[in-house]
Design a protein around this motif. Structure first.
Motif, PDB file in Angstrom:
ATOM      1  N   GLU A   4      14.131 -10.199   7.509  1.00  0.00           N
ATOM      2  CA  GLU A   4      12.749  -9.850   7.196  1.00  0.00           C
ATOM      3  C   GLU A   4      12.523 -10.054   5.700  1.00  0.00           C
ATOM      4  O   GLU A   4      13.009  -9.278   4.882  1.00  0.00           O
ATOM      5  CB  GLU A   4      12.470  -8.394   7.573  1.00  0.00           C
ATOM      6  N   SER A   5      11.785 -11.085   5.341  1.00  0.00           N
ATOM      7  CA  SER A   5      11.456 -11.354   3.943  1.00  0.00           C
ATOM      8  C   SER A   5       9.975 -11.107   3.721  1.00  0.00           C
ATOM      9  O   SER A   5       9.140 -11.645   4.450  1.00  0.00           O
ATOM     10  CB  SER A   5      11.763 -12.811   3.591  1.00  0.00           C
ATOM     11  N   MET A   6       9.649 -10.295   2.725  1.00  0.00           N
ATOM     12  CA  MET A   6       8.260 -10.005   2.409  1.00  0.00           C
ATOM     13  C   MET A   6       7.591 -11.263   1.881  1.00  0.00           C
ATOM     14  O   MET A   6       8.069 -11.868   0.923  1.00  0.00           O
ATOM     15  CB  MET A   6       8.170  -8.906   1.359  1.00  0.00           C
ATOM     16  N   ARG A   7       6.506 -11.668   2.514  1.00  0.00           N
ATOM     17  CA  ARG A   7       5.765 -12.836   2.065  1.00  0.00           C
ATOM     18  C   ARG A   7       4.441 -12.471   1.425  1.00  0.00           C
ATOM     19  O   ARG A   7       3.946 -13.196   0.581  1.00  0.00           O
ATOM     20  CB  ARG A   7       5.497 -13.776   3.249  1.00  0.00           C
ATOM     21  N   LEU A   8       3.852 -11.357   1.852  1.00  0.00           N
ATOM     22  CA  LEU A   8       2.540 -10.975   1.358  1.00  0.00           C
ATOM     23  C   LEU A   8       2.422  -9.455   1.432  1.00  0.00           C
ATOM     24  O   LEU A   8       2.834  -8.861   2.419  1.00  0.00           O
ATOM     25  CB  LEU A   8       1.450 -11.631   2.220  1.00  0.00           C
ATOM     26  N   SER A   9       1.893  -8.852   0.395  1.00  0.00           N
ATOM     27  CA  SER A   9       1.683  -7.412   0.372  1.00  0.00           C
ATOM     28  C   SER A   9       0.482  -7.144  -0.514  1.00  0.00           C
ATOM     29  O   SER A   9       0.421  -7.630  -1.640  1.00  0.00           O
ATOM     30  CB  SER A   9       2.917  -6.704  -0.183  1.00  0.00           C
ATOM     31  N   PHE A  10      -0.495  -6.397   0.002  1.00  0.00           N
ATOM     32  CA  PHE A  10      -1.676  -6.109  -0.802  1.00  0.00           C
ATOM     33  C   PHE A  10      -2.283  -4.767  -0.421  1.00  0.00           C
ATOM     34  O   PHE A  10      -2.211  -4.337   0.717  1.00  0.00           O
ATOM     35  CB  PHE A  10      -2.716  -7.227  -0.701  1.00  0.00           C
ATOM     36  N   ILE A  11      -2.860  -4.104  -1.426  1.00  0.00           N
ATOM     37  CA  ILE A  11      -3.459  -2.785  -1.248  1.00  0.00           C
ATOM     38  C   ILE A  11      -4.834  -2.940  -0.620  1.00  0.00           C
ATOM     39  O   ILE A  11      -5.633  -3.771  -1.059  1.00  0.00           O
ATOM     40  CB  ILE A  11      -3.549  -2.050  -2.598  1.00  0.00           C
ATOM     41  N   VAL A  12      -5.097  -2.120   0.425  1.00  0.00           N
ATOM     42  CA  VAL A  12      -6.379  -2.174   1.124  1.00  0.00           C
ATOM     43  C   VAL A  12      -7.172  -0.868   1.000  1.00  0.00           C
ATOM     44  O   VAL A  12      -8.312  -0.805   1.451  1.00  0.00           O
ATOM     45  CB  VAL A  12      -6.200  -2.538   2.613  1.00  0.00           C
ATOM     46  N   ASN A  13      -6.579   0.147   0.395  1.00  0.00           N
ATOM     47  CA  ASN A  13      -7.271   1.426   0.204  1.00  0.00           C
ATOM     48  C   ASN A  13      -6.688   2.132  -1.010  1.00  0.00           C
ATOM     49  O   ASN A  13      -5.481   2.086  -1.233  1.00  0.00           O
ATOM     50  CB  ASN A  13      -7.098   2.314   1.442  1.00  0.00           C
ATOM     51  N   ARG A  14      -7.561   2.752  -1.788  1.00  0.00           N
ATOM     52  CA  ARG A  14      -7.156   3.504  -2.974  1.00  0.00           C
ATOM     53  C   ARG A  14      -7.878   4.841  -2.989  1.00  0.00           C
ATOM     54  O   ARG A  14      -8.975   4.945  -2.463  1.00  0.00           O
ATOM     55  CB  ARG A  14      -7.557   2.763  -4.247  1.00  0.00           C
ATOM     56  N   PRO A  15      -7.310   5.854  -3.641  1.00  0.00           N
ATOM     57  CA  PRO A  15      -8.059   7.103  -3.816  1.00  0.00           C
ATOM     58  C   PRO A  15      -9.229   6.876  -4.774  1.00  0.00           C
ATOM     59  O   PRO A  15      -9.214   5.933  -5.572  1.00  0.00           O
ATOM     60  CB  PRO A  15      -7.032   8.067  -4.404  1.00  0.00           C
ATOM     61  N   ALA A  16     -10.221   7.735  -4.697  1.00  0.00           N
ATOM     62  CA  ALA A  16     -11.394   7.601  -5.575  1.00  0.00           C
ATOM     63  C   ALA A  16     -11.003   7.746  -7.041  1.00  0.00           C
ATOM     64  O   ALA A  16     -11.546   7.074  -7.911  1.00  0.00           O
ATOM     65  CB  ALA A  16     -12.437   8.644  -5.199  1.00  0.00           C
ATOM     66  N   ASP A  17     -10.040   8.616  -7.329  1.00  0.00           N
ATOM     67  CA  ASP A  17      -9.588   8.843  -8.699  1.00  0.00           C
ATOM     68  C   ASP A  17      -8.118   8.461  -8.795  1.00  0.00           C
ATOM     69  O   ASP A  17      -7.280   9.021  -8.088  1.00  0.00           O
ATOM     70  CB  ASP A  17      -9.768  10.322  -9.078  1.00  0.00           C
ATOM     71  N   GLU A  18      -7.803   7.499  -9.659  1.00  0.00           N
ATOM     72  CA  GLU A  18      -6.417   7.079  -9.870  1.00  0.00           C
ATOM     73  C   GLU A  18      -5.963   7.585 -11.236  1.00  0.00           C
ATOM     74  O   GLU A  18      -6.320   7.015 -12.261  1.00  0.00           O
ATOM     75  CB  GLU A  18      -6.306   5.553  -9.816  1.00  0.00           C
ATOM     76  N   PRO A  19      -5.171   8.661 -11.269  1.00  0.00           N
ATOM     77  CA  PRO A  19      -4.820   9.266 -12.555  1.00  0.00           C
ATOM     78  C   PRO A  19      -3.892   8.430 -13.421  1.00  0.00           C
ATOM     79  O   PRO A  19      -3.889   8.581 -14.630  1.00  0.00           O
ATOM     80  CB  PRO A  19      -4.160  10.580 -12.170  1.00  0.00           C
ATOM     81  N   GLY A  20      -3.090   7.564 -12.849  1.00  0.00           N
ATOM     82  CA  GLY A  20      -2.240   6.687 -13.645  1.00  0.00           C
ATOM     83  C   GLY A  20      -0.906   7.292 -14.023  1.00  0.00           C
ATOM     84  O   GLY A  20      -0.401   8.202 -13.377  1.00  0.00           O
ATOM     85  N   PHE A  21      -0.327   6.790 -15.118  1.00  0.00           N
ATOM     86  CA  PHE A  21       1.016   7.155 -15.536  1.00  0.00           C
ATOM     87  C   PHE A  21       1.040   7.473 -17.016  1.00  0.00           C
ATOM     88  O   PHE A  21       0.214   6.996 -17.785  1.00  0.00           O
ATOM     89  CB  PHE A  21       1.982   5.989 -15.277  1.00  0.00           C
ATOM     90  N   SER A  22       2.021   8.276 -17.410  1.00  0.00           N
ATOM     91  CA  SER A  22       2.245   8.517 -18.833  1.00  0.00           C
ATOM     92  C   SER A  22       3.582   7.892 -19.212  1.00  0.00           C
ATOM     93  O   SER A  22       4.473   7.746 -18.380  1.00  0.00           O
ATOM     94  CB  SER A  22       2.255  10.016 -19.134  1.00  0.00           C
ATOM     95  N   LEU A  23       3.697   7.525 -20.458  1.00  0.00           N
ATOM     96  CA  LEU A  23       4.931   6.951 -20.974  1.00  0.00           C
ATOM     97  C   LEU A  23       5.674   8.056 -21.708  1.00  0.00           C
ATOM     98  O   LEU A  23       5.141   8.666 -22.639  1.00  0.00           O
ATOM     99  CB  LEU A  23       4.619   5.793 -21.923  1.00  0.00           C
ATOM    100  N   VAL A  24       6.905   8.350 -21.282  1.00  0.00           N
ATOM    101  CA  VAL A  24       7.699   9.424 -21.867  1.00  0.00           C
ATOM    102  C   VAL A  24       8.800   8.806 -22.720  1.00  0.00           C
ATOM    103  O   VAL A  24       9.555   7.955 -22.244  1.00  0.00           O
ATOM    104  CB  VAL A  24       8.305  10.323 -20.756  1.00  0.00           C
ATOM    105  N   ARG A  25       8.874   9.263 -23.954  1.00  0.00           N
ATOM    106  CA  ARG A  25       9.881   8.757 -24.893  1.00  0.00           C
ATOM    107  C   ARG A  25      11.017   9.765 -24.991  1.00  0.00           C
ATOM    108  O   ARG A  25      10.787  10.967 -25.120  1.00  0.00           O
ATOM    109  CB  ARG A  25       9.224   8.575 -26.260  1.00  0.00           C
TER     110      ARG A  25
END
Length: 138
Positions: A92-113
């Motif tokens: 099984e080799s992944m050929r295609l992958s795509f997002i079809v739904n997202r939450p209304a609010d995407e909080p994201g990520f923080s960078l920790v040093r």
């Protein structure tokens, strides 16, 4: 912050007609499709929860679209993606992958040093959503 994972992630949201066209393309190539969802889209979280079983041998994209619609109804504020696998070589080799739904609010990520031994500095990303328990992230 908009999560950019998979094919088409830098483009505007796909319409259902465009999603169906991409699924039909995958089916025409002989690829099996599956639907996955998560509430923790960290880049290292490559294994999302499967919604239903992989769909082998389909001839029409309507079957996959039914799964996408059902997953959207069950998890309206989760990330949902469609995967297409190629099993022509016995794996099984992944050929295609795509997002079809997202939450209304995407909080994201923080960078920790982090300071390490010597003068070394390490960085890691932490998802803001992961600070809350599973099921209550969005």
């Amino acid at each position: 912050m908009r999560i950019t994972q998979g094919t088409f992630s830098f483009l505007p949201e796909l319409t259902d007609a465009e999603i169906k066209a991409q699924i039909q393309y995958a089916i025409d190539q002989g690829w099996a499709c599956s639907v996955e969802c998560t509430d923790d889209p960290h880049p290292r979280n490559t294994y999302w929860e499967m919604y239903g079983l992989p769909m082998f041998g389909l001839k029409d994209a309507a079957g996959v679209m039914m799964e996408v619609t059902a997953c959207r109804k069950a998890f309206p504020s989760h990330y949902i993606k469609v995967n297409a696998f190629d099993s022509t070589r016995g794996i099984e080799s992944m050929r295609l992958s795509f997002i079809v739904n997202r939450p209304a609010d995407e909080p994201g990520f923080s960078l920790v040093r982090q300071e390490a031994e010597g003068r070394r500095i390490r960085y890691t990303t932490v998802g803001y959503a992961a600070q809350r328990p599973a099921g209550k992230r969005y």
